[in-house]
Design a protein around this motif. Structure first.
Motif, PDB file in Angstrom:
ATOM      1  N   PHE A  22     -51.568 -37.446 -14.594  1.00  0.00           N
ATOM      2  CA  PHE A  22     -52.280 -37.456 -15.861  1.00  0.00           C
ATOM      3  C   PHE A  22     -51.285 -37.714 -16.998  1.00  0.00           C
ATOM      4  O   PHE A  22     -50.134 -37.281 -16.936  1.00  0.00           O
ATOM      5  N   ARG A  23     -51.746 -38.392 -18.023  1.00  0.00           N
ATOM      6  CA  ARG A  23     -50.961 -38.549 -19.251  1.00  0.00           C
ATOM      7  C   ARG A  23     -51.254 -37.369 -20.165  1.00  0.00           C
ATOM      8  O   ARG A  23     -52.412 -37.001 -20.393  1.00  0.00           O
ATOM      9  N   LEU A  24     -50.192 -36.774 -20.725  1.00  0.00           N
ATOM     10  CA  LEU A  24     -50.327 -35.642 -21.632  1.00  0.00           C
ATOM     11  C   LEU A  24     -49.531 -35.936 -22.892  1.00  0.00           C
ATOM     12  O   LEU A  24     -48.321 -36.198 -22.824  1.00  0.00           O
ATOM     13  N   ASP A  25     -50.176 -35.916 -24.044  1.00  0.00           N
ATOM     14  CA  ASP A  25     -49.512 -36.129 -25.326  1.00  0.00           C
ATOM     15  C   ASP A  25     -49.597 -34.846 -26.151  1.00  0.00           C
ATOM     16  O   ASP A  25     -50.689 -34.290 -26.338  1.00  0.00           O
ATOM     17  N   VAL A  26     -48.439 -34.400 -26.608  1.00  0.00           N
ATOM     18  CA  VAL A  26     -48.362 -33.146 -27.363  1.00  0.00           C
ATOM     19  C   VAL A  26     -47.544 -33.382 -28.627  1.00  0.00           C
ATOM     20  O   VAL A  26     -46.353 -33.690 -28.561  1.00  0.00           O
ATOM     21  N   GLU A  27     -48.193 -33.293 -29.765  1.00  0.00           N
ATOM     22  CA  GLU A  27     -47.529 -33.469 -31.062  1.00  0.00           C
ATOM     23  C   GLU A  27     -46.687 -34.743 -31.102  1.00  0.00           C
ATOM     24  O   GLU A  27     -45.547 -34.749 -31.562  1.00  0.00           O
ATOM     25  N   GLY A  28     -47.264 -35.820 -30.603  1.00  0.00           N
ATOM     26  CA  GLY A  28     -46.594 -37.113 -30.648  1.00  0.00           C
ATOM     27  C   GLY A  28     -45.580 -37.358 -29.548  1.00  0.00           C
ATOM     28  O   GLY A  28     -44.967 -38.430 -29.504  1.00  0.00           O
ATOM     29  N   GLN A  29     -45.388 -36.388 -28.646  1.00  0.00           N
ATOM     30  CA  GLN A  29     -44.474 -36.573 -27.520  1.00  0.00           C
ATOM     31  C   GLN A  29     -45.275 -36.773 -26.246  1.00  0.00           C
ATOM     32  O   GLN A  29     -46.260 -36.058 -25.998  1.00  0.00           O
ATOM     33  N   GLY A  30     -44.840 -37.742 -25.423  1.00  0.00           N
ATOM     34  CA  GLY A  30     -45.578 -38.092 -24.224  1.00  0.00           C
ATOM     35  C   GLY A  30     -44.968 -37.490 -22.968  1.00  0.00           C
ATOM     36  O   GLY A  30     -43.744 -37.420 -22.818  1.00  0.00           O
ATOM     37  N   PHE A  31     -45.855 -37.091 -22.053  1.00  0.00           N
ATOM     38  CA  PHE A  31     -45.439 -36.527 -20.768  1.00  0.00           C
ATOM     39  C   PHE A  31     -46.381 -37.041 -19.678  1.00  0.00           C
ATOM     40  O   PHE A  31     -47.474 -37.512 -19.965  1.00  0.00           O
ATOM     41  N   TYR A  32     -45.913 -36.920 -18.433  1.00  0.00           N
ATOM     42  CA  TYR A  32     -46.795 -37.147 -17.289  1.00  0.00           C
ATOM     43  C   TYR A  32     -46.904 -35.847 -16.514  1.00  0.00           C
ATOM     44  O   TYR A  32     -45.894 -35.261 -16.093  1.00  0.00           O
ATOM     45  N   LEU A  33     -48.142 -35.390 -16.362  1.00  0.00           N
ATOM     46  CA  LEU A  33     -48.450 -34.159 -15.658  1.00  0.00           C
ATOM     47  C   LEU A  33     -48.976 -34.527 -14.268  1.00  0.00           C
ATOM     48  O   LEU A  33     -49.989 -35.219 -14.145  1.00  0.00           O
ATOM     49  N   LYS A  34     -48.286 -34.053 -13.246  1.00  0.00           N
ATOM     50  CA  LYS A  34     -48.690 -34.336 -11.870  1.00  0.00           C
ATOM     51  C   LYS A  34     -49.074 -33.027 -11.190  1.00  0.00           C
ATOM     52  O   LYS A  34     -48.338 -32.037 -11.258  1.00  0.00           O
ATOM     53  N   LEU A  78     -44.119 -31.702 -14.299  1.00  0.00           N
ATOM     54  CA  LEU A  78     -44.294 -32.329 -15.610  1.00  0.00           C
ATOM     55  C   LEU A  78     -42.992 -33.021 -15.974  1.00  0.00           C
ATOM     56  O   LEU A  78     -41.921 -32.410 -15.930  1.00  0.00           O
ATOM     57  N   THR A  79     -43.073 -34.300 -16.315  1.00  0.00           N
ATOM     58  CA  THR A  79     -41.875 -35.067 -16.678  1.00  0.00           C
ATOM     59  C   THR A  79     -42.088 -35.746 -18.027  1.00  0.00           C
ATOM     60  O   THR A  79     -43.221 -35.976 -18.454  1.00  0.00           O
ATOM     61  N   ARG A  80     -40.978 -36.062 -18.686  1.00  0.00           N
ATOM     62  CA  ARG A  80     -41.062 -36.804 -19.942  1.00  0.00           C
ATOM     63  C   ARG A  80     -41.542 -38.222 -19.650  1.00  0.00           C
ATOM     64  O   ARG A  80     -41.096 -38.866 -18.702  1.00  0.00           O
ATOM     65  N   ALA A  81     -42.438 -38.727 -20.484  1.00  0.00           N
ATOM     66  CA  ALA A  81     -42.887 -40.114 -20.357  1.00  0.00           C
ATOM     67  C   ALA A  81     -41.768 -41.055 -20.794  1.00  0.00           C
ATOM     68  O   ALA A  81     -41.016 -40.751 -21.726  1.00  0.00           O
ATOM     69  N   LEU A  82     -41.667 -42.174 -20.132  1.00  0.00           N
ATOM     70  CA  LEU A  82     -40.639 -43.165 -20.475  1.00  0.00           C
ATOM     71  C   LEU A  82     -41.206 -44.171 -21.477  1.00  0.00           C
ATOM     72  O   LEU A  82     -41.223 -45.380 -21.239  1.00  0.00           O
ATOM     73  N   ASP A  83     -41.687 -43.647 -22.590  1.00  0.00           N
ATOM     74  CA  ASP A  83     -42.216 -44.513 -23.641  1.00  0.00           C
ATOM     75  C   ASP A  83     -41.068 -45.337 -24.225  1.00  0.00           C
ATOM     76  O   ASP A  83     -39.975 -44.824 -24.480  1.00  0.00           O
ATOM     77  N   GLY A  84     -41.328 -46.609 -24.431  1.00  0.00           N
ATOM     78  CA  GLY A  84     -40.295 -47.508 -24.925  1.00  0.00           C
ATOM     79  C   GLY A  84     -39.502 -48.184 -23.824  1.00  0.00           C
ATOM     80  O   GLY A  84     -38.640 -49.020 -24.106  1.00  0.00           O
ATOM     81  N   TRP A  85     -39.780 -47.833 -22.584  1.00  0.00           N
ATOM     82  CA  TRP A  85     -39.132 -48.456 -21.437  1.00  0.00           C
ATOM     83  C   TRP A  85     -40.144 -49.336 -20.702  1.00  0.00           C
ATOM     84  O   TRP A  85     -41.341 -49.075 -20.716  1.00  0.00           O
TER      85      TRP A  85
END
Length: 250
Positions: free
Chosen positions: A46-58, A114-121
């Protein structure tokens, strides 16, 4: 094993009611793709966005990996989390864990990673899909970044096990590119020298079929830290081509 929660994100997650296993498990989100239902269980992303920061929740339920050391099985996320931490300790660029935990609930084996999303990559697959639109300098920078990533990985005697374009993420960095890896579940120690190294590299070259012979040479030159016309590059190119031909004929 106690739950892991990265210090850098603790305040952010706790402030938003997402700092515990139960809170992350109960969060309602839209899955980014169809659940994986192998191994007698299920695993969803799942994609999880919290206060403008992106994560992937598995999240996993009864999705177990069995090994000689763990014959009764453990969630596959447990192995991936250990490998994420190992990569961090060894200085191999890779995705970053934010939370990990496991539970037994009503006979079910549950796990969260839960991992940090690689936004911008971009993953390498995306770059390969528009390879003919990239300039020569940009192509060379991508090849060098991939070769150096593989050299760094094998240099600390680790084999990724799924060194595919979709698992290599890149982003521009000045005149070059930064590269890092995801999907670390199959990582293991490099035990058999050159054989392991060839086995790890060959799937990348087979899947990156848009690369011509000179481009593969550029990647190998960066991997081996040799000039593109070096005899060692010739030898590795021959070994990788032989393995690719063998795999293709099976």
């Amino acid at each position: 094993m106690t739950d892991f929660l990265a210090a850098e994100e603790r305040a952010l997650l706790e402030r938003n009611g997402l700092g515990t296993f139960d809170q992350l498990w109960a969060t309602q989100l839209q899955a980014v793709d169809e659940p994986n239902t192998g191994r007698g269980g299920s695993s969803s992303v799942f994609r999880l966005d919290v206060e403008g920061q992106g994560f992937y929740l598995k999240r996993q339920t009864n999705y177990l990996t069995r090994t000689l050391h763990r014959p009764f099985g453990e969630p596959s996320f447990a192995r991936e989390f250990r490998n994420i931490r190992r990569y961090q300790q060894l200085g191999i660029p890779a995705l970053q864990a934010v939370f990990f935990g496991m539970r037994k609930v009503a006979g079910e084996s549950r796990a969260i990673l839960l991992t940090r999303a690689l936004d911008g990559w971009d993953d390498l697959d995306a770059l390969l899909s528009r390879w003919d639109q990239l300039g020569a300098a940009e192509r060379q920078a991508v090849l060098v970044a991939c070769g150096q990533l593989a050299r760094q990985l094998h240099g600390v005697r680790q084999v990724h096990g799924c060194f595919y374009p979709k698992h290599i993420f890149l982003r521009p960095d000045g005149e070059g590119y930064q590269a890092q890896l995801i999907d670390l579940e199959k990582t293991r120690p490099l035990l058999f020298g050159q054989r392991d190294r060839v086995k790890d590299l060959e799937p990348l070259l087979r899947r990156a079929s848009v690369w011509n012979n000179e481009e593969v040479r550029s990647l190998l030159a960066a991997y081996l830290d040799q000039p593109r016309d070096a005899a060692l590059v010739d030898a590795w190119l021959a070994r990788l081509s032989a393995r690719r031909d063998h795999k293709g004929s099976r």
